[in-house]
Motif scaffolding. Structure first.
Motif, PDB file in Angstrom:
ATOM      1  N   ASP A 181       0.815  -1.211   0.000  1.00 14.47           N
ATOM      2  CA  ASP A 181       0.000   0.000   0.000  1.00 14.47           C
ATOM      3  C   ASP A 181       0.849   1.261   0.000  1.00 14.47           C
ATOM      4  O   ASP A 181       0.418   2.319  -0.441  1.00 14.47           O
ATOM      5  N   PRO A 187      -6.487   0.931  -4.919  1.00 16.47           N
ATOM      6  CA  PRO A 187      -7.174   0.106  -3.911  1.00 16.47           C
ATOM      7  C   PRO A 187      -7.372  -1.344  -4.325  1.00 16.47           C
ATOM      8  O   PRO A 187      -7.252  -2.250  -3.499  1.00 16.47           O
ATOM      9  N   ARG A 188      -7.668  -1.575  -5.601  1.00 16.72           N
ATOM     10  CA  ARG A 188      -7.916  -2.947  -6.048  1.00 16.72           C
ATOM     11  C   ARG A 188      -6.662  -3.806  -5.940  1.00 16.72           C
ATOM     12  O   ARG A 188      -6.728  -4.954  -5.486  1.00 16.72           O
ATOM     13  N   GLU A 189      -5.513  -3.260  -6.330  1.00 19.71           N
ATOM     14  CA  GLU A 189      -4.271  -4.040  -6.248  1.00 19.71           C
ATOM     15  C   GLU A 189      -3.881  -4.286  -4.793  1.00 19.71           C
ATOM     16  O   GLU A 189      -3.409  -5.370  -4.448  1.00 19.71           O
ATOM     17  N   THR A 191      -5.955  -4.583  -2.333  1.00 18.83           N
ATOM     18  CA  THR A 191      -6.882  -5.637  -1.894  1.00 18.83           C
ATOM     19  C   THR A 191      -6.428  -7.004  -2.380  1.00 18.83           C
ATOM     20  O   THR A 191      -6.400  -7.981  -1.628  1.00 18.83           O
ATOM     21  N   ASN A 192      -6.054  -7.089  -3.659  1.00 23.06           N
ATOM     22  CA  ASN A 192      -5.593  -8.364  -4.219  1.00 23.06           C
ATOM     23  C   ASN A 192      -4.336  -8.870  -3.526  1.00 23.06           C
ATOM     24  O   ASN A 192      -4.177 -10.074  -3.288  1.00 23.06           O
ATOM     25  N   THR A 195      -5.594 -10.208  -0.008  1.00 19.88           N
ATOM     26  CA  THR A 195      -6.560 -11.302   0.057  1.00 19.88           C
ATOM     27  C   THR A 195      -6.048 -12.617  -0.514  1.00 19.88           C
ATOM     28  O   THR A 195      -6.756 -13.615  -0.505  1.00 19.88           O
ATOM     29  N   GLN A 213      -4.101   5.142  -0.094  1.00 20.64           N
ATOM     30  CA  GLN A 213      -5.215   4.334  -0.602  1.00 20.64           C
ATOM     31  C   GLN A 213      -5.620   3.196   0.321  1.00 20.64           C
ATOM     32  O   GLN A 213      -6.545   2.449   0.013  1.00 20.64           O
ATOM     33  N   LYS A 216      -9.275   3.208   1.543  1.00 20.24           N
ATOM     34  CA  LYS A 216     -10.220   2.858   0.484  1.00 20.24           C
ATOM     35  C   LYS A 216     -10.248   1.355   0.242  1.00 20.24           C
ATOM     36  O   LYS A 216     -11.296   0.789  -0.099  1.00 20.24           O
ATOM     37  N   ALA A 217      -9.099   0.720   0.405  1.00 19.52           N
ATOM     38  CA  ALA A 217      -9.017  -0.728   0.153  1.00 19.52           C
ATOM     39  C   ALA A 217      -9.515  -1.549   1.335  1.00 19.52           C
ATOM     40  O   ALA A 217      -9.959  -2.693   1.154  1.00 19.52           O
ATOM     41  N   ALA A 220     -13.002  -3.649   1.488  1.00 18.62           N
ATOM     42  CA  ALA A 220     -13.010  -4.810   0.592  1.00 18.62           C
ATOM     43  C   ALA A 220     -12.096  -5.907   1.112  1.00 18.62           C
ATOM     44  O   ALA A 220     -12.401  -7.103   0.999  1.00 18.62           O
ATOM     45  N   GLU A 224     -13.445  -9.684   2.115  1.00 17.69           N
ATOM     46  CA  GLU A 224     -12.927 -10.884   1.461  1.00 17.69           C
ATOM     47  C   GLU A 224     -12.297 -11.847   2.478  1.00 17.69           C
ATOM     48  O   GLU A 224     -12.450 -13.068   2.369  1.00 17.69           O
TER      49      GLU A 224
END
Length: 250
Positions: A181, A187-189, A191-192, A195, A213, A216-217, A220, A224
């Motif tokens: 981070d 945020p999507r990366e 999260t990935n 998770t 970010q 924001k992440a 999610a 998950e």
């Protein structure tokens, strides 16, 4: 039909030299890879924790900044996350006593992230002790008791760091999953990255202002991890009465 290969002395000498050079080049590359492997513990000395046996630990580093820590605490509360570990630098804690008090009040664990942002592998032993001792004084003044965990401020440590931390009564904690981070990749990366975690993993996240970010992440990420049935615990709870994974320092 028989085939014969005839080598004169000069040709043989040249081939031998090539083979010897190739052998030693491969050997030095191999040794180099060993020397620069990620290192987490001495074979017989103090150990650094980077992975547990079960459950999952969210950890947040806070070294500086005024804006990101509170929103992250708000999200954890909203998402009903009752267990996390915050590694706080003494200099940040000194400037934000109200947030430190909130972290304690809401039941989260606190570990020490040194006092200043220093690379302990570049400091003399006395300087490492001084940095940790300065942080100790801050948390004592803030009435934060029972701190047993330390994380090297820059993430870099060596045998000296492990020994000094042990002498001061601390365990050094690293991580097995880096959310990245701090790179602000989106945020999507983030999260990935998180998770993909499995039971026993210790997750590195940040609540410093440079990690723009993470907040924001985080919803999610939590959703998950819950979906995967992974129980969130503090680092201390993870390592209590359980095996921890170590790697040998060279």
């Amino acid at each position: 039909m028989n085939f014969f290969f005839v080598l004169n002395g000069k040709t043989f000498k040249n081939m031998a030299l090539i083979l010897i050079t190739a052998f030693f080049t491969a050997w030095f590359l191999y040794i180099g890879n060993i020397i620069y492997m990620p290192a987490f513990s001495t074979k017989d000395g103090p150990k650094a924790i980077y992975k547990g046996e079960k459950d999952l630990a969210l950890t947040f580093n806070i070294g500086w900044g005024d804006e990101k820590a509170e929103p992250i605490l708000d999200i954890l509360k909203k998402e009903k996350v009752k267990s996390a570990t915050f590694f706080l630098s003494g200099s940040w804690a000194e400037r934000h006593p109200d947030l430190v008090a909130r972290i304690v009040k809401e039941g989260y664990e606190i570990g020490i992230l040194g006092y200043n942002y220093e690379d302990y592998t570049e400091l003399e032993d006395a300087k490492i002790r001084q940095d940790l001792a300065k942080a100790q004084v801050v948390f004592k003044k803030l009435n934060v008791k029972g701190i047993k965990l330390v994380r090297a401020p820059s993430g870099h440590f060596d045998q000296r760091t492990l020994k000094i931390a042990e002498q001061l009564g601390y365990s050094v904690v690293h991580w097995s999953i880096d959310s990245k981070d701090w790179k602000n990749p989106g945020p999507r990366e983030i999260t990935n990255n998180v998770t993909r975690a499995k039971k026993g993993d210790i997750i590195l996240l940040h609540a410093s202002d440079s990690a723009k970010q993470t907040a924001k992440a985080l919803p999610a990420i939590i959703k998950e991890l819950n979906r995967k049935g992974l129980k969130l615990v503090t680092v201390s709870d993870m390592i209590a009465n359980a095996e921890t994974s170590i790697k040998e320092i060279k």
